[in-house]
Design a protein around this motif. Sequence first.
Motif, mmCIF file in Angstrom:
data_model
loop_
_atom_site.group_PDB
_atom_site.id
_atom_site.type_symbol
_atom_site.label_atom_id
_atom_site.label_comp_id
_atom_site.label_asym_id
_atom_site.label_seq_id
_atom_site.Cartn_x
_atom_site.Cartn_y
_atom_site.Cartn_z
ATOM 1 N N ALA A 1 -4.305 -0.363 -9.918
ATOM 2 C CA ALA A 1 -4.976 1.270 -9.979
ATOM 3 C C ALA A 1 -7.069 0.617 -10.551
ATOM 4 C CB ALA A 1 -4.314 2.074 -11.375
ATOM 5 N N CYS A 2 -7.114 0.073 -11.393
ATOM 6 C CA CYS A 2 -7.833 -0.256 -11.536
ATOM 7 C C CYS A 2 -8.788 -1.220 -10.362
ATOM 8 C CB CYS A 2 -8.283 -1.997 -12.792
ATOM 9 S SG CYS A 2 -9.631 -1.819 -13.690
ATOM 10 N N LEU A 3 -8.473 -2.001 -9.410
ATOM 11 C CA LEU A 3 -8.934 -2.592 -8.272
ATOM 12 C C LEU A 3 -9.741 -1.234 -8.074
ATOM 13 C CD1 LEU A 3 -9.722 -4.355 -6.383
ATOM 14 C CD2 LEU A 3 -7.596 -4.796 -5.630
ATOM 15 N N ASN A 4 -8.602 -0.565 -7.264
ATOM 16 C CA ASN A 4 -8.587 1.117 -6.832
ATOM 17 C C ASN A 4 -9.548 1.338 -7.624
ATOM 18 O OD1 ASN A 4 -6.595 1.495 -3.271
ATOM 19 N ND2 ASN A 4 -5.395 1.033 -5.243
ATOM 20 N N VAL A 5 -9.951 1.676 -8.521
ATOM 21 C CA VAL A 5 -11.373 2.209 -9.195
ATOM 22 C C VAL A 5 -12.635 1.844 -8.507
ATOM 23 C CG1 VAL A 5 -12.933 2.915 -10.937
ATOM 24 C CG2 VAL A 5 -10.485 3.751 -10.725
ATOM 25 N N HIS A 6 -12.037 0.723 -8.899
ATOM 26 C CA HIS A 6 -13.824 -0.560 -8.622
ATOM 27 C C HIS A 6 -14.044 -0.566 -6.756
ATOM 28 C CE1 HIS A 6 -14.643 -2.175 -11.835
ATOM 29 N NE2 HIS A 6 -13.524 -2.187 -12.869
ATOM 30 N N THR A 7 -12.736 -0.600 -5.971
ATOM 31 C CA THR A 7 -13.428 0.503 -4.146
ATOM 32 C C THR A 7 -13.388 1.904 -4.446
ATOM 33 O OG1 THR A 7 -10.678 0.453 -4.243
ATOM 34 C CG2 THR A 7 -11.657 -1.965 -4.281
ATOM 35 N N THR B 1 -6.976 7.524 -4.996
ATOM 36 C CA THR B 1 -5.535 6.596 -4.831
ATOM 37 C C THR B 1 -4.548 5.909 -6.309
ATOM 38 O OG1 THR B 1 -5.713 5.582 -2.307
ATOM 39 C CG2 THR B 1 -3.962 4.581 -3.928
ATOM 40 N N ALA B 2 -5.606 5.786 -7.231
ATOM 41 C CA ALA B 2 -5.788 4.985 -8.642
ATOM 42 C C ALA B 2 -5.220 5.962 -9.420
ATOM 43 C CB ALA B 2 -7.287 4.431 -9.379
ATOM 44 N N ALA B 3 -5.138 7.310 -9.118
ATOM 45 C CA ALA B 3 -5.379 8.114 -10.102
ATOM 46 C C ALA B 3 -3.535 8.273 -9.847
ATOM 47 C CB ALA B 3 -5.723 9.784 -10.419
ATOM 48 N N ALA B 4 -3.194 8.514 -8.360
ATOM 49 C CA ALA B 4 -2.163 8.225 -7.871
ATOM 50 C C ALA B 4 -0.955 7.365 -8.455
ATOM 51 C CB ALA B 4 -1.679 8.309 -6.751
ATOM 52 N N LEU B 5 -1.612 5.944 -8.635
ATOM 53 C CA LEU B 5 -0.610 5.388 -9.474
ATOM 54 C C LEU B 5 -0.489 4.627 -10.672
ATOM 55 C CD1 LEU B 5 -2.687 2.665 -7.071
ATOM 56 C CD2 LEU B 5 -0.699 2.614 -7.201
#
Length: 455
Positions: A140-146, A151-155
């Motif tokens: 999720a943290c990676l998806n925040v930066h990208t 997607t991050a919220a779902a994870l």
Amino acid sequence: VLARDTLLEATGAAIFAGQLNEGPGLREVAEAARAGPPPSTPPRMVDVLLDSFASSVIDEYATGVDALKRALHVVLRQQRSSAADADRRWLWLAFRVTPEALAPELWDDEAWYELAAGAVSVARGTGALAVLPMALSYQACLNVHTGRFDTAAALIDEATALSDAIGGVPMMYSELVLGAWRGRESQALEGIEKTIEEVRARGEGRVLSLAEYATAVLYNGLGRYEDALAAAQRACRFEDLGFFGWALAELIEAGVRSGQPGAAGPALARLSERTRACGTEWSLGTEACSRALLSDDRAAEALYQEAIERLGRCRVTVHLARARLLYGEWLRRRSRRQDSRTQLRAAYEMFSRVGAEGFAERARRELLATGETARKRTCGTDSELTGQEAQIAGLAREGLTNTEIAAQLFISSRTVEWHLGNVFAKLGLSSRRQLRSALPPPDQHLGRRDQQVAT
């Protein structure tokens, strides 16, 4: 072998305890590793990781970075090899803290993507419910930066639900970073304050520093630079592996914008040591942007352009948007309105699209100052789908059945069916086939190699 396994586990514990560590710290563990038994022949992943972390703590920074790079290379090679499947599972299940810090510490977004996908795959494949929430939080943290906030919220939702179900500690780490980038002040601060109170009681110093970094991001986005500087300085008191460099970048921007360049100068020197040793597009782009803030006009423009070019070759969408915002602000302050509008408009569009409301509003205000009308938009897609609805819809889009989705998310098929019903109603769809046109691809930044890795 057992001694070295134990030392690597102690390394993970010391990383996690961070500034609140009451036992042997990273240096003591590193020295014990150097003085202890030699690695196996040939060395295992555990051995390579232990020796690399010892080097990163004891040796000069550049030497330590080279050791971490070698460790990252070995971990990635093993993760791609079906012959090393048992070793890979053992690493993530027994020592899940230590591999996580590698890619962020080295500013390697490509490796982070691959490691995160591997960690989640191992945890799901083995049914390791104690490990899966941490792996999901890492992804999720990676998806925040990208810039993939939904997607991050779902994870994060899935990680929280799993932790609640097994009686574990909630994985709040990525939620802090997501909340900061979204820029909803009261909601973000409530989460940060609650987390700080809880992690102090549990002795999780690493999360305490992460909460201060998140606070600095939040306040920089809102344009409250003195508050951002205070938070960034607290985040930089301890050199936590994985995000200390990020905190330095926040400190530099906040220091310059609050009229305290004396605080930013030393931070730039420390940041440059790290970014140049890592040598990735992300690290060098971040350094160029930070250096531009402290440079004269002639050097600053070339540095901003370098930052945009380098970050444009990475996955880190929010950092590219931020470089455009800073460049646009710099141009406007030099009365180059037409040029500034190009950069500010691009930053505003990118921040609005991903849901970074604080930074989007900062870009909008700058656009208004150039004389251009900029309508305030609703950021992101939160008003359409919840985190779990977006995740289930994404899996259905890829062709998974309700039963397969339920097994992957550890929920019932009936729950999947109910969520999909909500998705169809909100998006105005009547069949699963229509999800392909209604939803974005799984990762618009994926190249061919990454698609193969994801598969």
